[in-house]
Scaffold this motif. Structure first.
Motif, PDB file in Angstrom:
ATOM      1  N   TYR A  64     -76.158 -27.690  -6.407  1.00 52.04           N
ATOM      2  CA  TYR A  64     -76.497 -27.296  -7.775  1.00 52.04           C
ATOM      3  C   TYR A  64     -75.262 -27.085  -8.654  1.00 52.04           C
ATOM      4  O   TYR A  64     -75.350 -27.164  -9.871  1.00 52.04           O
ATOM      5  CB  TYR A  64     -77.299 -25.984  -7.769  1.00 52.04           C
ATOM      6  CG  TYR A  64     -78.691 -26.134  -7.228  1.00 52.04           C
ATOM      7  CD1 TYR A  64     -79.749 -26.483  -8.059  1.00 52.04           C
ATOM      8  CD2 TYR A  64     -78.950 -25.943  -5.877  1.00 52.04           C
ATOM      9  CE1 TYR A  64     -81.035 -26.625  -7.560  1.00 52.04           C
ATOM     10  CE2 TYR A  64     -80.231 -26.075  -5.371  1.00 52.04           C
ATOM     11  CZ  TYR A  64     -81.268 -26.427  -6.218  1.00 52.04           C
ATOM     12  OH  TYR A  64     -82.537 -26.566  -5.706  1.00 52.04           O
ATOM     13  N   ALA A  65     -74.146 -26.759  -8.030  1.00 49.88           N
ATOM     14  CA  ALA A  65     -72.963 -26.381  -8.808  1.00 49.88           C
ATOM     15  C   ALA A  65     -71.709 -27.002  -8.214  1.00 49.88           C
ATOM     16  O   ALA A  65     -70.746 -26.316  -7.880  1.00 49.88           O
ATOM     17  CB  ALA A  65     -72.836 -24.860  -8.845  1.00 49.88           C
ATOM     18  N   ALA A  66     -71.717 -28.327  -8.072  1.00 53.35           N
ATOM     19  CA  ALA A  66     -70.594 -29.033  -7.451  1.00 53.35           C
ATOM     20  C   ALA A  66     -69.295 -28.822  -8.217  1.00 53.35           C
ATOM     21  O   ALA A  66     -68.215 -28.853  -7.636  1.00 53.35           O
ATOM     22  CB  ALA A  66     -70.903 -30.519  -7.342  1.00 53.35           C
ATOM     23  N   HIS A  67     -69.393 -28.618  -9.532  1.00 48.13           N
ATOM     24  CA  HIS A  67     -68.180 -28.464 -10.334  1.00 48.13           C
ATOM     25  C   HIS A  67     -67.522 -27.087 -10.165  1.00 48.13           C
ATOM     26  O   HIS A  67     -66.443 -26.844 -10.700  1.00 48.13           O
ATOM     27  CB  HIS A  67     -68.470 -28.744 -11.823  1.00 48.13           C
ATOM     28  CG  HIS A  67     -69.504 -27.843 -12.399  1.00 48.13           C
ATOM     29  ND1 HIS A  67     -70.844 -28.022 -12.174  1.00 48.13           N
ATOM     30  CD2 HIS A  67     -69.381 -26.746 -13.180  1.00 48.13           C
ATOM     31  CE1 HIS A  67     -71.513 -27.068 -12.809  1.00 48.13           C
ATOM     32  NE2 HIS A  67     -70.652 -26.286 -13.424  1.00 48.13           N
ATOM     33  N   GLU A  68     -68.165 -26.180  -9.420  1.00 49.39           N
ATOM     34  CA  GLU A  68     -67.550 -24.874  -9.112  1.00 49.39           C
ATOM     35  C   GLU A  68     -66.617 -25.050  -7.910  1.00 49.39           C
ATOM     36  O   GLU A  68     -66.634 -24.291  -6.935  1.00 49.39           O
ATOM     37  CB  GLU A  68     -68.629 -23.823  -8.789  1.00 49.39           C
ATOM     38  CG  GLU A  68     -69.617 -23.589  -9.896  1.00 49.39           C
ATOM     39  CD  GLU A  68     -69.088 -22.616 -10.941  1.00 49.39           C
ATOM     40  OE1 GLU A  68     -67.934 -22.170 -10.834  1.00 49.39           O
ATOM     41  OE2 GLU A  68     -69.844 -22.306 -11.875  1.00 49.39           O
ATOM     42  N   LYS A  69     -65.796 -26.073  -8.009  1.00 56.76           N
ATOM     43  CA  LYS A  69     -64.965 -26.508  -6.890  1.00 56.76           C
ATOM     44  C   LYS A  69     -64.025 -25.410  -6.391  1.00 56.76           C
ATOM     45  O   LYS A  69     -63.872 -25.209  -5.187  1.00 56.76           O
ATOM     46  CB  LYS A  69     -64.152 -27.735  -7.327  1.00 56.76           C
ATOM     47  CG  LYS A  69     -63.389 -28.394  -6.216  1.00 56.76           C
ATOM     48  CD  LYS A  69     -62.670 -29.639  -6.721  1.00 56.76           C
ATOM     49  CE  LYS A  69     -61.830 -30.239  -5.598  1.00 56.76           C
ATOM     50  NZ  LYS A  69     -61.032 -31.372  -6.043  1.00 56.76           N
ATOM     51  N   GLU A  70     -63.401 -24.696  -7.306  1.00 60.44           N
ATOM     52  CA  GLU A  70     -62.421 -23.677  -6.918  1.00 60.44           C
ATOM     53  C   GLU A  70     -63.064 -22.579  -6.074  1.00 60.44           C
ATOM     54  O   GLU A  70     -62.525 -22.167  -5.048  1.00 60.44           O
ATOM     55  CB  GLU A  70     -61.788 -23.077  -8.168  1.00 60.44           C
ATOM     56  CG  GLU A  70     -60.636 -22.143  -7.876  1.00 60.44           C
ATOM     57  CD  GLU A  70     -60.000 -21.594  -9.137  1.00 60.44           C
ATOM     58  OE1 GLU A  70     -59.524 -20.449  -9.075  1.00 60.44           O
ATOM     59  OE2 GLU A  70     -59.985 -22.291 -10.169  1.00 60.44           O
ATOM     60  N   THR A  71     -64.234 -22.124  -6.487  1.00 58.13           N
ATOM     61  CA  THR A  71     -64.929 -21.073  -5.739  1.00 58.13           C
ATOM     62  C   THR A  71     -65.389 -21.582  -4.384  1.00 58.13           C
ATOM     63  O   THR A  71     -65.244 -20.887  -3.368  1.00 58.13           O
ATOM     64  CB  THR A  71     -66.143 -20.553  -6.542  1.00 58.13           C
ATOM     65  OG1 THR A  71     -65.687 -20.087  -7.804  1.00 58.13           O
ATOM     66  CG2 THR A  71     -66.845 -19.428  -5.808  1.00 58.13           C
ATOM     67  N   LEU A  72     -65.936 -22.799  -4.360  1.00 57.54           N
ATOM     68  CA  LEU A  72     -66.399 -23.381  -3.096  1.00 57.54           C
ATOM     69  C   LEU A  72     -65.234 -23.549  -2.113  1.00 57.54           C
ATOM     70  O   LEU A  72     -65.356 -23.208  -0.932  1.00 57.54           O
ATOM     71  CB  LEU A  72     -67.086 -24.724  -3.350  1.00 57.54           C
ATOM     72  CG  LEU A  72     -68.408 -24.654  -4.124  1.00 57.54           C
ATOM     73  CD1 LEU A  72     -68.825 -26.035  -4.607  1.00 57.54           C
ATOM     74  CD2 LEU A  72     -69.501 -24.042  -3.270  1.00 57.54           C
ATOM     75  N   GLU A  73     -64.127 -24.051  -2.612  1.00 60.59           N
ATOM     76  CA  GLU A  73     -62.953 -24.230  -1.747  1.00 60.59           C
ATOM     77  C   GLU A  73     -62.404 -22.886  -1.281  1.00 60.59           C
ATOM     78  O   GLU A  73     -61.939 -22.749  -0.142  1.00 60.59           O
ATOM     79  CB  GLU A  73     -61.858 -25.012  -2.481  1.00 60.59           C
ATOM     80  CG  GLU A  73     -62.154 -26.494  -2.598  1.00 60.59           C
ATOM     81  CD  GLU A  73     -61.074 -27.251  -3.370  1.00 60.59           C
ATOM     82  OE1 GLU A  73     -60.129 -26.609  -3.891  1.00 60.59           O
ATOM     83  OE2 GLU A  73     -61.187 -28.485  -3.440  1.00 60.59           O
ATOM     84  N   GLY A  74     -62.473 -21.885  -2.159  1.00 56.19           N
ATOM     85  CA  GLY A  74     -62.010 -20.547  -1.791  1.00 56.19           C
ATOM     86  C   GLY A  74     -62.783 -19.986  -0.612  1.00 56.19           C
ATOM     87  O   GLY A  74     -62.201 -19.383   0.294  1.00 56.19           O
ATOM     88  N   ILE A 118     -72.098 -16.858  -8.456  1.00 57.34           N
ATOM     89  CA  ILE A 118     -72.307 -18.136  -9.156  1.00 57.34           C
ATOM     90  C   ILE A 118     -73.787 -18.372  -9.431  1.00 57.34           C
ATOM     91  O   ILE A 118     -74.165 -18.928 -10.460  1.00 57.34           O
ATOM     92  CB  ILE A 118     -71.728 -19.306  -8.322  1.00 57.34           C
ATOM     93  CG1 ILE A 118     -70.212 -19.319  -8.436  1.00 57.34           C
ATOM     94  CG2 ILE A 118     -72.286 -20.644  -8.755  1.00 57.34           C
ATOM     95  CD1 ILE A 118     -69.544 -20.366  -7.573  1.00 57.34           C
ATOM     96  N   ALA A 119     -74.623 -17.933  -8.507  1.00 54.63           N
ATOM     97  CA  ALA A 119     -76.065 -18.186  -8.617  1.00 54.63           C
ATOM     98  C   ALA A 119     -76.642 -17.641  -9.918  1.00 54.63           C
ATOM     99  O   ALA A 119     -77.635 -18.172 -10.431  1.00 54.63           O
ATOM    100  CB  ALA A 119     -76.793 -17.586  -7.427  1.00 54.63           C
ATOM    101  N   GLU A 120     -76.036 -16.589 -10.444  1.00 56.54           N
ATOM    102  CA  GLU A 120     -76.524 -16.003 -11.703  1.00 56.54           C
ATOM    103  C   GLU A 120     -76.493 -17.007 -12.848  1.00 56.54           C
ATOM    104  O   GLU A 120     -77.284 -16.919 -13.775  1.00 56.54           O
ATOM    105  CB  GLU A 120     -75.693 -14.766 -12.066  1.00 56.54           C
ATOM    106  CG  GLU A 120     -75.844 -13.611 -11.089  1.00 56.54           C
ATOM    107  CD  GLU A 120     -77.280 -13.132 -10.962  1.00 56.54           C
ATOM    108  OE1 GLU A 120     -77.971 -13.005 -11.999  1.00 56.54           O
ATOM    109  OE2 GLU A 120     -77.737 -12.908  -9.819  1.00 56.54           O
ATOM    110  N   ASN A 121     -75.570 -17.957 -12.767  1.00 56.73           N
ATOM    111  CA  ASN A 121     -75.428 -18.953 -13.838  1.00 56.73           C
ATOM    112  C   ASN A 121     -76.305 -20.185 -13.642  1.00 56.73           C
ATOM    113  O   ASN A 121     -76.329 -21.063 -14.504  1.00 56.73           O
ATOM    114  CB  ASN A 121     -73.959 -19.401 -13.947  1.00 56.73           C
ATOM    115  CG  ASN A 121     -73.033 -18.248 -14.268  1.00 56.73           C
ATOM    116  OD1 ASN A 121     -73.398 -17.347 -15.005  1.00 56.73           O
ATOM    117  ND2 ASN A 121     -71.849 -18.276 -13.701  1.00 56.73           N
ATOM    118  N   TYR A 122     -76.995 -20.246 -12.512  1.00 57.83           N
ATOM    119  CA  TYR A 122     -77.790 -21.433 -12.199  1.00 57.83           C
ATOM    120  C   TYR A 122     -79.200 -21.018 -11.775  1.00 57.83           C
ATOM    121  O   TYR A 122     -79.457 -20.768 -10.592  1.00 57.83           O
ATOM    122  CB  TYR A 122     -77.116 -22.242 -11.075  1.00 57.83           C
ATOM    123  CG  TYR A 122     -75.737 -22.721 -11.453  1.00 57.83           C
ATOM    124  CD1 TYR A 122     -75.561 -23.930 -12.122  1.00 57.83           C
ATOM    125  CD2 TYR A 122     -74.620 -21.945 -11.177  1.00 57.83           C
ATOM    126  CE1 TYR A 122     -74.298 -24.368 -12.490  1.00 57.83           C
ATOM    127  CE2 TYR A 122     -73.355 -22.367 -11.534  1.00 57.83           C
ATOM    128  CZ  TYR A 122     -73.196 -23.576 -12.192  1.00 57.83           C
ATOM    129  OH  TYR A 122     -71.940 -23.998 -12.556  1.00 57.83           O
TER     130      TYR A 122
END
Length: 200
Positions: A64-74, A118-122
Protein backbone atom coordinates in the motif's frame (compact mmCIF):
# COMPACT_ATOMS: atom_id res chain seq x y z
CA UNK A 1 33.61 -49.42 71.54
CA UNK A 2 36.14 -48.06 69.04
CA UNK A 3 34.02 -49.07 66.07
CA UNK A 4 30.91 -47.46 67.51
CA UNK A 5 32.82 -44.25 68.22
CA UNK A 6 34.05 -44.22 64.61
CA UNK A 7 30.51 -44.63 63.23
CA UNK A 8 29.24 -41.81 65.47
CA UNK A 9 32.10 -39.56 64.35
CA UNK A 10 31.38 -40.28 60.67
CA UNK A 11 27.64 -39.60 61.09
CA UNK A 12 28.38 -36.36 63.00
CA UNK A 13 30.90 -35.19 60.40
CA UNK A 14 28.48 -36.01 57.56
CA UNK A 15 25.67 -34.11 59.29
CA UNK A 16 27.87 -31.06 59.91
CA UNK A 17 29.02 -31.08 56.26
CA UNK A 18 25.45 -31.38 54.98
CA UNK A 19 24.31 -28.50 57.17
CA UNK A 20 27.23 -26.31 56.17
CA UNK A 21 26.71 -27.02 52.47
CA UNK A 22 23.01 -26.12 52.69
CA UNK A 23 23.90 -22.95 54.60
CA UNK A 24 26.45 -21.88 52.01
CA UNK A 25 23.78 -21.62 49.31
CA UNK A 26 25.52 -23.85 46.79
CA UNK A 27 22.32 -25.48 45.53
CA UNK A 28 20.28 -22.28 45.78
CA UNK A 29 22.83 -20.41 43.67
CA UNK A 30 22.87 -23.17 41.07
CA UNK A 31 19.06 -23.17 40.98
CA UNK A 32 18.83 -19.39 40.62
CA UNK A 33 21.46 -19.44 37.88
CA UNK A 34 19.32 -21.95 35.96
CA UNK A 35 16.19 -19.87 36.62
CA UNK A 36 17.81 -16.77 35.11
CA UNK A 37 18.91 -18.76 32.05
CA UNK A 38 15.38 -20.11 31.58
CA UNK A 39 13.86 -16.64 31.97
CA UNK A 40 16.40 -15.27 29.48
CA UNK A 41 15.46 -17.99 26.98
CA UNK A 42 11.84 -16.87 27.17
CA UNK A 43 12.86 -13.24 26.54
CA UNK A 44 14.80 -14.36 23.44
CA UNK A 45 11.88 -16.54 22.35
CA UNK A 46 9.52 -13.54 22.38
CA UNK A 47 12.01 -11.28 20.60
CA UNK A 48 12.36 -13.96 17.92
CA UNK A 49 8.58 -14.15 17.59
CA UNK A 50 8.53 -10.39 16.96
CA UNK A 51 11.33 -10.68 14.40
CA UNK A 52 9.43 -13.46 12.58
CA UNK A 53 6.35 -11.24 12.19
CA UNK A 54 8.25 -8.32 10.66
CA UNK A 55 8.81 -9.60 7.08
CA UNK A 56 5.07 -10.17 6.59
CA UNK A 57 4.25 -6.80 8.12
CA UNK A 58 6.76 -5.00 5.88
CA UNK A 59 5.44 -6.82 2.79
CA UNK A 60 1.85 -5.83 3.64
CA UNK A 61 2.74 -2.17 4.18
CA UNK A 62 4.82 -2.16 0.99
CA UNK A 63 1.74 -3.24 -0.95
CA UNK A 64 0.00 0.00 0.00
CA UNK A 65 2.87 2.38 0.70
CA UNK A 66 5.85 1.32 -1.42
CA UNK A 67 7.11 4.91 -1.58
CA UNK A 68 7.67 4.89 2.22
CA UNK A 69 11.01 3.37 1.32
CA UNK A 70 13.06 4.97 4.10
CA UNK A 71 10.78 3.67 6.86
CA UNK A 72 10.53 0.20 5.31
CA UNK A 73 14.30 -0.04 4.95
CA UNK A 74 14.74 1.23 8.51
CA UNK A 75 12.64 -1.66 9.85
CA UNK A 76 14.46 -4.23 7.72
CA UNK A 77 17.87 -2.90 8.82
CA UNK A 78 16.86 -2.73 12.49
CA UNK A 79 15.59 -6.31 12.30
CA UNK A 80 18.84 -7.47 10.69
CA UNK A 81 20.85 -5.76 13.43
CA UNK A 82 18.71 -7.20 16.24
CA UNK A 83 18.68 -10.75 14.88
CA UNK A 84 22.31 -10.65 13.76
CA UNK A 85 23.63 -10.57 17.33
CA UNK A 86 24.86 -13.81 18.85
CA UNK A 87 22.66 -14.10 21.92
CA UNK A 88 24.16 -16.78 24.12
CA UNK A 89 24.07 -17.19 27.91
CA UNK A 90 27.52 -15.57 27.86
CA UNK A 91 25.76 -12.26 27.09
CA UNK A 92 24.38 -12.45 30.63
CA UNK A 93 27.93 -12.22 31.99
CA UNK A 94 28.99 -9.28 29.82
CA UNK A 95 27.34 -5.94 30.67
CA UNK A 96 28.62 -4.32 27.43
CA UNK A 97 27.21 -7.10 25.24
CA UNK A 98 23.95 -7.01 27.19
CA UNK A 99 23.70 -3.24 26.65
CA UNK A 100 24.37 -3.67 22.91
CA UNK A 101 21.59 -6.27 22.77
CA UNK A 102 19.18 -3.87 24.54
CA UNK A 103 20.05 -1.07 22.11
CA UNK A 104 19.46 -3.28 19.08
CA UNK A 105 16.05 -4.37 20.40
CA UNK A 106 15.12 -0.78 21.29
CA UNK A 107 16.10 0.30 17.76
CA UNK A 108 13.86 -2.36 16.30
CA UNK A 109 10.94 -1.37 18.53
CA UNK A 110 11.37 2.27 17.48
CA UNK A 111 11.48 1.37 13.77
CA UNK A 112 8.36 -0.77 14.18
CA UNK A 113 6.57 2.12 15.85
CA UNK A 114 7.30 4.32 12.82
CA UNK A 115 6.08 1.57 10.49
CA UNK A 116 2.79 1.16 12.35
CA UNK A 117 2.31 4.95 12.37
CA UNK A 118 2.40 4.94 8.56
CA UNK A 119 -0.95 3.14 8.55
CA UNK A 120 -2.64 6.31 9.81
CA UNK A 121 -1.96 7.90 6.42
CA UNK A 122 -3.35 5.00 4.41
CA UNK A 123 -7.00 4.13 5.14
CA UNK A 124 -6.89 1.13 2.78
CA UNK A 125 -3.88 -0.26 4.66
CA UNK A 126 -5.63 0.25 8.00
CA UNK A 127 -8.64 -1.62 6.64
CA UNK A 128 -6.57 -4.53 5.28
CA UNK A 129 -7.42 -7.67 7.28
CA UNK A 130 -3.89 -9.08 6.96
CA UNK A 131 -2.40 -5.84 8.30
CA UNK A 132 -4.85 -5.78 11.21
CA UNK A 133 -4.07 -9.41 12.06
CA UNK A 134 -0.33 -8.76 11.95
CA UNK A 135 -0.70 -5.61 14.03
CA UNK A 136 -2.72 -7.55 16.60
CA UNK A 137 -0.11 -10.32 16.73
CA UNK A 138 2.63 -7.74 17.10
CA UNK A 139 0.81 -6.03 19.98
CA UNK A 140 0.35 -9.41 21.67
CA UNK A 141 4.03 -10.18 21.18
CA UNK A 142 5.05 -6.83 22.68
CA UNK A 143 2.95 -7.70 25.73
CA UNK A 144 4.64 -11.11 25.96
CA UNK A 145 8.05 -9.41 25.70
CA UNK A 146 7.11 -7.13 28.61
CA UNK A 147 6.02 -10.10 30.74
CA UNK A 148 9.11 -12.15 29.84
CA UNK A 149 11.42 -9.23 30.64
CA UNK A 150 9.67 -8.71 34.00
CA UNK A 151 10.17 -12.38 34.89
CA UNK A 152 13.81 -12.15 33.89
CA UNK A 153 14.27 -8.97 35.96
CA UNK A 154 12.78 -10.74 39.00
CA UNK A 155 14.98 -13.83 38.56
CA UNK A 156 18.13 -11.73 38.15
CA UNK A 157 17.26 -9.69 41.25
CA UNK A 158 16.95 -12.92 43.30
CA UNK A 159 20.16 -14.30 41.82
CA UNK A 160 22.15 -11.09 42.34
CA UNK A 161 21.05 -10.90 45.97
CA UNK A 162 22.35 -14.42 46.60
CA UNK A 163 25.62 -13.56 44.87
CA UNK A 164 26.06 -10.48 47.10
CA UNK A 165 24.66 -11.62 50.47
CA UNK A 166 26.84 -13.21 53.14
CA UNK A 167 27.64 -16.12 53.42
CA UNK A 168 26.42 -17.17 49.97
CA UNK A 169 28.66 -14.54 48.38
CA UNK A 170 31.67 -16.62 49.47
CA UNK A 171 30.27 -19.70 47.74
CA UNK A 172 29.45 -17.65 44.64
CA UNK A 173 32.90 -16.08 44.44
CA UNK A 174 35.29 -18.80 45.55
CA UNK A 175 33.48 -22.05 44.83
CA UNK A 176 31.25 -21.36 41.82
CA UNK A 177 33.00 -18.27 40.40
CA UNK A 178 29.67 -16.53 39.85
CA UNK A 179 29.23 -12.79 39.43
CA UNK A 180 26.24 -10.48 39.31
CA UNK A 181 24.29 -10.51 36.06
CA UNK A 182 23.27 -7.36 34.20
CA UNK A 183 19.61 -6.50 34.11
CA UNK A 184 17.34 -4.56 31.77
CA UNK A 185 17.46 -0.82 32.18
CA UNK A 186 15.65 2.13 30.69
CA UNK A 187 17.63 3.65 27.82
CA UNK A 188 17.04 7.24 28.94
CA UNK A 189 16.08 7.44 32.61
CA UNK A 190 15.91 11.26 32.57
CA UNK A 191 13.37 11.23 29.74
CA UNK A 192 11.24 8.64 31.53
CA UNK A 193 11.38 10.55 34.81
CA UNK A 194 10.23 13.76 33.17
CA UNK A 195 6.43 14.16 33.41
CA UNK A 196 4.72 14.28 30.01
CA UNK A 197 3.53 17.64 28.77
CA UNK A 198 -0.18 17.74 28.07
CA UNK A 199 -1.46 20.52 25.86
CA UNK A 200 -5.05 21.31 24.91
Amino acid sequence: MGRRWWQTAVITATTVMALSVSGCGYNDLQGLDEDTKAAWSEVINQYQRRADLIPNLVATVKGYAAHEKETLEGVVNARAKATGMQVTPEVLKDPAAFEAFQKAQAGLASALGRLIAIAENYPNLKADQNFRDLQSQLEGTENRITVARKRYIDRVADYNKMVRYFPTNLTAKFLLHLEEKPNFTVADEKAVAKPPEVTF
